[in-house]
Design an enzyme around this catalytic site. Structure first.
Site, short mmCIF file in Angstrom:
data_model
loop_
_atom_site.label_atom_id
_atom_site.label_comp_id
_atom_site.label_asym_id
_atom_site.label_seq_id
_atom_site.Cartn_x
_atom_site.Cartn_y
_atom_site.Cartn_z
N TYR A 20 0.82 -1.21 0.00
CA TYR A 20 0.00 0.00 0.00
C TYR A 20 0.86 1.27 0.00
O TYR A 20 0.64 2.16 0.82
CB TYR A 20 -0.96 0.00 1.21
CG TYR A 20 -2.01 -1.07 1.10
CD1 TYR A 20 -3.19 -0.83 0.38
CD2 TYR A 20 -1.83 -2.32 1.66
CE1 TYR A 20 -4.15 -1.81 0.25
CE2 TYR A 20 -2.78 -3.31 1.53
CZ TYR A 20 -3.94 -3.05 0.83
OH TYR A 20 -4.90 -4.02 0.69
N TYR A 148 -11.87 -7.22 7.22
CA TYR A 148 -10.73 -7.36 6.32
C TYR A 148 -10.42 -8.84 6.17
O TYR A 148 -10.25 -9.55 7.16
CB TYR A 148 -9.48 -6.62 6.84
CG TYR A 148 -8.30 -6.85 5.93
CD1 TYR A 148 -8.19 -6.15 4.72
CD2 TYR A 148 -7.34 -7.82 6.21
CE1 TYR A 148 -7.15 -6.40 3.84
CE2 TYR A 148 -6.29 -8.07 5.34
CZ TYR A 148 -6.21 -7.35 4.16
OH TYR A 148 -5.18 -7.62 3.28
N ASP A 249 -12.73 -16.30 10.04
CA ASP A 249 -11.40 -15.89 9.58
C ASP A 249 -10.57 -15.54 10.81
O ASP A 249 -10.66 -14.44 11.35
CB ASP A 249 -11.53 -14.71 8.62
CG ASP A 249 -10.17 -14.20 8.13
OD1 ASP A 249 -9.14 -14.64 8.68
OD2 ASP A 249 -10.14 -13.36 7.22
N LYS A 278 -0.96 -16.16 9.26
CA LYS A 278 -0.10 -15.27 10.04
C LYS A 278 0.79 -15.99 11.07
O LYS A 278 1.89 -16.37 10.73
CB LYS A 278 -0.94 -14.16 10.67
CG LYS A 278 -1.43 -13.19 9.59
CD LYS A 278 -1.84 -11.85 10.11
CE LYS A 278 -1.92 -10.82 9.00
NZ LYS A 278 -3.27 -10.52 8.52
C1 LIG Z 1 -3.83 -10.63 7.17
C2 LIG Z 1 -5.20 -11.15 7.05
C3 LIG Z 1 -5.64 -11.81 5.89
C4 LIG Z 1 -4.76 -11.98 4.68
O1 LIG Z 1 -3.62 -12.75 4.92
P1 LIG Z 1 -2.34 -12.61 3.96
O2 LIG Z 1 -1.39 -13.64 4.48
O3 LIG Z 1 -1.86 -11.21 4.08
O4 LIG Z 1 -2.81 -12.93 2.57
C5 LIG Z 1 -6.93 -12.28 5.87
N1 LIG Z 1 -7.76 -12.13 6.93
C6 LIG Z 1 -7.37 -11.51 8.05
C7 LIG Z 1 -8.33 -11.40 9.20
C8 LIG Z 1 -6.10 -10.98 8.15
O5 LIG Z 1 -5.72 -10.33 9.27
#
Ligand SMILES: *Cc1c(COP(=O)(O)O)cnc(C)c1O
Length: 432
Positions: A20, A148, A249, A278
């Site tokens: 970004y 997100y 997620d 992550k």
């Molecule tokens: C960081 C994140 C993603 C995306 O993961 P990347 O490894 O950056 O592709 C998806 N969902 C959530 C909640 C995130 O924090």
């Protein structure tokens, strides 16, 4: 910064995209030469205390002997092998561990390369699940605002429609459904009416909805909002009532960050599909997983296609899987719950009171996450420089100054992060 690196930094500025960031008017990039424990070393000279865990990932700190050992050990056996027609111990071990620590209904593991891809996989699973039951009309996603879920196309299509990227990619993004974001805060008494708007979406659109997707308890990059777990309970009940899959997620919240191993546990719910990423490898390398139930996996497998339609080249990369195994083992050994509770206590004592500062709109804390929401947006370049001068690494966005440090951070280091935030609040030039 030392001259030694001037040419490299100049090349970076002219040729390399950062997340970004403008290519014509880029924000400065700090040249990190090493990282150990909770500290990053900038240009061989300055140590800064890391408040970001490199975006939620480096929970055990940098350059960890056990994780290094896992990586080196695996590299002597095989760094990679295709996963089509082949399997290996690291993939099996990490899947066993994930199945044993996630909610009991989750029994099938799809390992992929990154968080965004694991969300793509989850969405494809949900759509294929209904397709296999001759319900192709159930192909939309329902989500909440301020979410997100990643930067790839399906993931983008469920990110917040205002602060996400919808306006630019409108023509190619799938049209999904957005209920208002949960309003009741984590620490407030639950307000029953909070889920009414969501219920209305289920009532009206359930025949078109494949799945509901949400970040449990903490909405990360879409606003660092921490909401009441009863919202998840209500959402899960609606999913069950209206025949909609529930996708959690937990790419940011997973592996202890919120004070529970997985944030779904705050609401005592079992998602149909769970996305992890992550911190899965302790921040060593990119790896993600999408877990699902027997029912979803069997239904997909017994449909027309006869299989799930996804298979990345680097699926279940042995190096990444072996580091993930070591990281999960460490999580246990290090007593993550005690580590996160200690961080939470200090954040509550010392960061929450910043709420009384005239520049602050709100402060909030859950587990090893601390958020200061300012009244105005920060000047990223100026505040970043101030933080580095103060000996800390904190990267705010918009009005949000937030930290989620490695779990191994000590009290003194954590207080340095909080002091640096407090001092930035006193500096007019750190804000726009
Ligand atoms: C960081 C994140 C993603 C995306 O993961 P990347 O490894 O950056 O592709 C998806 N969902 C959530 C909640 C995130 O924090």
């Amino acid at each position: 910064m030392s001259n030694k690196y001037t040419d490299l930094i100049e090349f970076d500025k002219n040729h390399i995209w950062h997340p970004y960031t403008s290519m014509t008017d880029p924000l400065p990039s700090y040249f990190v030469t090493q990282a150990n424990g909770v500290e990053l070393t900038i240009a061989d000279q300055k140590q800064v205390i890391d408040g970001m865990s490199s975006w939620w990932a480096v929970i055990h700190g940098y350059n960890h002997p056990a994780l290094n050992q896992a990586l080196v050990g695996q590299s002597h056996k095989m760094s990679h092998v295709m996963f089509g027609g082949i399997t290996h111990e690291s993939a099996i071990k990490v899947s066993q561990q994930l199945i044993s620590i996630t909610p009991p209904n989750l029994t099938k593991v799809f390992i992929s390369d990154s968080g965004s891809v694991s969300v793509e996989v989850a969405i494809k699973m949900a759509i294929q699940y209904w397709h296999a039951q001759n319900k192709p009309e159930k192909s939309k996603l329902l989500t909440v605002r301020n979410g997100y879920h990643g930067d790839t196309f399906a993931a983008m299509s469920v990110c917040d429609p205002v602060n996400g990227m919808h306006s630019i990619f409108e023509k190619v993004l799938a049209k999904n459904l957005f209920a208002p974001a949960p309003k009741t805060r984590f620490d407030q008494p639950w307000d029953e009416s909070d889920s009414n708007a969501l219920k209305a979406y289920f009532e009206q659109y359930h025949n078109e909805i494949a799945a509901f997707i949400i970040e449990p308890v903490v909405q990360g990059a879409g606003g660092m909002r921490i909401y009441h777990p009863n919202y998840l309970k209500a959402a899960k009940a609606l999913c069950d009532e209206y025949n909609v899959l529930f996708i959690a997620d937990e790419i940011a919240t997973g592996f202890g960050r919120t004070g529970k191993l997985f944030a779904c546990e705050w609401a005592d719910i079992e998602p149909d599909i769970l996305c992890l990423g992550k911190a899965l490898t302790g921040g060593y390398m990119s790896l993600a997983a999408t877990l699902t139930t027997d029912k979803v996996a069997n239904t997909i497998s017994q449909g027309d296609a006869g299989c799930f339609m996804h298979g990345p080249t680097f699926m279940a990369n042995p190096l990444a899987c072996s580091v993930a195994n070591a990281s999960l083992t460490l999580l246990n050994q290090n007593d993550w719950q005690r580590q996160v509770q200690n961080i939470e206590r200090i954040l509550k004592e010392n960061l929450l009171p910043l709420a009384s500062h005239e520049r602050v709109q709100d402060t909030r804390v859950l587990g090893a996450i601390g958020v200061v929401e300012a009244k105005q947006a920060v000047n990223v370049a100026a505040i970043q420089k101030h933080f580095v001068d103060m000996g800390v690494w904190i990267r705010p966005f918009g009005k949000l100054i937030y930290i989620m440090p490695p779990y191994i951070i000590n009290q003194q280091q954590l207080n340095s992060l909080i002091d640096a935030i407090a001092s930035a609040l006193d500096k007019e030039d750190c804000f726009v």
